[in-house]
Design a protein around this motif. Structure first.
Motif, PDB file in Angstrom:
ATOM      1  N   ASP A 109     -32.618 -24.099  44.136  1.00 34.62           N
ATOM      2  CA  ASP A 109     -32.071 -22.749  44.317  1.00 34.62           C
ATOM      3  C   ASP A 109     -30.849 -22.834  45.234  1.00 34.62           C
ATOM      4  N   THR A 110     -29.715 -22.454  44.730  1.00 32.08           N
ATOM      5  CA  THR A 110     -28.470 -22.566  45.504  1.00 32.08           C
ATOM      6  C   THR A 110     -28.264 -21.411  46.476  1.00 32.08           C
ATOM      7  N   ARG A 111     -29.124 -20.415  46.444  1.00 34.72           N
ATOM      8  CA  ARG A 111     -28.983 -19.299  47.383  1.00 34.72           C
ATOM      9  C   ARG A 111     -29.363 -19.758  48.786  1.00 34.72           C
ATOM     10  N   THR A 112     -28.694 -19.214  49.776  1.00 34.32           N
ATOM     11  CA  THR A 112     -29.045 -19.541  51.161  1.00 34.32           C
ATOM     12  C   THR A 112     -30.054 -18.532  51.691  1.00 34.32           C
ATOM     13  N   ASN A 113     -30.950 -19.032  52.532  1.00 35.09           N
ATOM     14  CA  ASN A 113     -31.914 -18.164  53.209  1.00 35.09           C
ATOM     15  C   ASN A 113     -32.793 -17.376  52.233  1.00 35.09           C
ATOM     16  N   SER A 114     -33.267 -18.051  51.159  1.00 33.49           N
ATOM     17  CA  SER A 114     -34.092 -17.358  50.179  1.00 33.49           C
ATOM     18  C   SER A 114     -35.442 -16.996  50.786  1.00 33.49           C
ATOM     19  N   ALA A 115     -35.973 -15.842  50.390  1.00 35.97           N
ATOM     20  CA  ALA A 115     -37.235 -15.355  50.952  1.00 35.97           C
ATOM     21  C   ALA A 115     -38.384 -16.288  50.609  1.00 35.97           C
ATOM     22  N   SER A 116     -38.389 -16.820  49.369  1.00 32.79           N
ATOM     23  CA  SER A 116     -39.490 -17.700  48.960  1.00 32.79           C
ATOM     24  C   SER A 116     -39.487 -19.001  49.757  1.00 32.79           C
TER      25      SER A 116
END
Length: 231
Positions: A109-116
């Motif tokens: 996942d390339t998103r930063t600070n993902s909730a999961s």
């Protein structure tokens, strides 16, 4: 790490040359391919894909990889960690293998600070807080047998002298004292709640004979096993 509250999970490779540093966050290392030679104050290990390793904040370490290598790394900010953590070398059992699989998915996942990822990191930190070190688990399973300090140190990949100070710092007592407490607790339970003879109890607890068990019991409990059973 971009900031003090950001979790980072990614794959990394390392060079053949030894490097040395420390960081102000906790770090889990999950080998995927190859071996990492890792030296800390107490550990000197060859970390391979059958194991994982946790490095607490501030622990200086030297490391290098041999051959082709790939490691899944989880950097954990202090805000997610228990107040006190120790370095921990763990067999990759079914539960830790499942955690590694989930972290692998999160690393894509390339998103930063993902909730999961943050939720998974909280779970890993909680498991870290509850986990016993492998040598302590070994003691709980084998305290009725003869246990050598050298064998306990080998389980943790510590030098025996370092292991003794580490154990005392972690549990507030020596390995010998801790094992004696477990044996005494079991002896009292058997004397109080079973009709087993004192001879059979001494054999169950690993003593060579009744005399050695009685002397030991008087030394640690302040009275004979016969008197304890009566009272």
């Amino acid at each position: 790490m971009q900031n003090s509250r950001q979790v980072l999970c990614e794959k990394r490779t390392y060079s053949r040359d030894f490097q040395a540093h420390h960081h102000d966050f906790g770090q889990f290392l999950f080998p995927l391919q190859g071996t990492l030679d890792l030296h800390t104050a107490g550990h000197h290990i060859a970390l391979n894909p059958d194991y994982c390793f946790y490095l607490p904040p501030g622990h200086h370490h030297n490391y290098r990889a041999t051959g082709r290598n790939e490691f899944l790394i989880l950097d954990i900010p202090n805000v997610y960690l228990p107040n006190e953590t120790e370095s921990m070398y763990m067999k990759l059992d079914q539960q830790w293998s499942s955690i590694r699989f989930l972290l692998m998915e999160e690393s894509r996942d390339t998103r930063t600070n993902s909730a999961s990822l943050n939720d998974l990191t909280k779970y890993v930190s909680h498991k870290l807080e509850l986990s016993n070190s492998p040598s302590i688990d070994y003691i709980h399973k084998h305290y009725k047998e003869k246990i050598r300090l050298e064998d306990l140190a080998k389980i943790e990949h510590y030098h025996p002298v370092y292991y003794s100070s580490w154990f005392k710092r972690k549990l507030g007592k020596t390995p010998k004292e801790y094992i004696a407490e477990l044996r005494l607790r079991e002896a009292k339970q058997l004397l109080s709640n079973t009709s087993s003879s004192i001879t059979s109890i001494s054999e169950e607890l690993g003593f060579e004979n009744l005399s050695s068990f009685s002397r030991w019991f008087v030394n640690v409990a302040g009275q004979s096993p016969q008197k304890f059973r009566k009272t």
